[in-house]
Design an enzyme around this catalytic site. Structure first.
Site, PDB file in Angstrom:
ATOM      1  N   SER A 114       0.891  -0.847  -0.438  1.00 44.86           N
ATOM      2  CA  SER A 114       0.274  -0.044   0.376  1.00 44.86           C
ATOM      3  C   SER A 114       0.863   1.193  -0.123  1.00 44.86           C
ATOM      4  CB  SER A 114      -0.856  -0.325   0.862  1.00 44.86           C
ATOM      5  OG  SER A 114      -1.571  -0.825   1.037  1.00 44.86           O
ATOM      6  N   HIS A 119       8.219   9.798  -9.492  1.00 45.31           N
ATOM      7  CA  HIS A 119       9.067  10.107  -9.937  1.00 45.31           C
ATOM      8  C   HIS A 119       8.806  10.632 -11.371  1.00 45.31           C
ATOM      9  CE1 HIS A 119      10.977   6.952  -6.612  1.00 45.31           C
ATOM     10  NE2 HIS A 119      10.222   6.468  -7.575  1.00 45.31           N
ATOM     11  N   CYS A 142      -4.006  -2.186  -0.871  1.00 44.59           N
ATOM     12  CA  CYS A 142      -4.167  -3.481  -0.676  1.00 44.59           C
ATOM     13  C   CYS A 142      -5.896  -3.893  -0.039  1.00 44.59           C
ATOM     14  CB  CYS A 142      -3.403  -4.894   0.503  1.00 44.59           C
ATOM     15  SG  CYS A 142      -2.909  -3.383   1.779  1.00 44.59           S
TER      16      CYS A 142
END
Length: 264
Positions: A114, A119, A142
């Site tokens: 999770s 980036h 999840c």
């Protein structure tokens, strides 16, 4: 598959949504190219990216546990947010009383399942004036949280000329009868979760592997206005031949990124 599945225990499925978003521009001189890189680096610095990821966390119904962010020299930034399906109870004795805390594998396991990361990768060609900015985003969850809820927000948060999106579901959970469920929602394409205005704005191609719960969609912006791609100049500053040459180069660059191959 029914809308409300009755599960045995916790939902152990992990859903991962990955974006590669590209912004393309033409900057004629070295000074303009440097100015573009500086501009895009400031526009998408770690502080702004953190706010966008916080918004994503809110949209998908998760809670922020921890934030790590960094601006890089000479350019680029990254942000990682650890998220949870349920907000931590600050009054829970486990969190307020002294103790050894969670084991490392517990923390790392949660981080693996999770989290939201981003980036940035600014880049420019030294000769032909083309500059590109790539932004990679990963949303992995999840439990009952779905990263698909963040699709439209993320696409519209950036100048998205080309978008490559991957969605996959891994692991399994069980229903109350013990039968394994390898996916807990209906999906035939990532496009199922895109807003209509987004679908109209982009040319899209799917490559899906249904039996593996893997879904892949490429998106290329349909509308092309040369002025939107010129940095430090306008179309009126160019001759007809110059404008046509630059447009051809920009379109070629975008198609090569879209199809992931050189078109020489």
């Amino acid at each position: 598959m029914t809308d409300n599945l009755r599960l045995h225990g916790f939902n152990n499925l992990t859903s991962s949504l990955s974006f590669n978003i590209y912004d393309i521009c033409y900057a004629k001189t070295e000074e303009q190219r440097k100015a573009y890189i500086d501009y895009i680096d400031e526009l998408y610095n770690a502080e702004r990216l953190t706010q966008i990821l916080k918004d994503v966390t809110n949209i998908i119904g998760a809670h922020v546990l921890n934030i790590s962010r960094q601006d890089y020299e000479p350019h680029g930034a990254s942000v990682t947010i650890l998220i949870a399906e349920h907000e931590l109870d600050e009054h829970d004795p486990e969190h307020i009383e002294p103790g050894p805390g969670p084991l490392p594998q517990t923390v790392l396991g949660h981080l693996d399942k999770s989290h939201v990361t981003v980036h940035t990768y600014p880049e420019s060609h030294p000769d032909n004036g083309i500059s590109t900015f790539r932004l990679d985003i990963d949303v992995s969850t999840c439990g009952m949280i779905s990263p698909l809820k963040a699709l439209n927000y993320l696409i519209h948060s950036f100048d998205s000329d080309i978008v490559t999106t991957d969605y996959r579901v891994r692991g399994f959970t069980r229903d109350v009868d013990g039968r394994k469920l390898f996916i807990d929602h209906d999906i035939t394409s990532i496009q199922d979760y895109l807003a209509e205005d987004t679908k109209r704005a982009y040319q899209m191609v799917d490559v899906n592997v249904y039996q593996e719960n893997m879904f892949h969609t490429k998106m290329l912006l349909k509308d092309f206005d040369l002025d939107n791609y010129l940095f430090g100049s306008t179309r009126r500053d160019l001759t007809f031949e110059e404008a046509r040459d630059i447009e051809d180069r920009l379109r070629k660059e975008m198609l090569e990124i879209f199809y992931s191959r050189n078109l020489d």
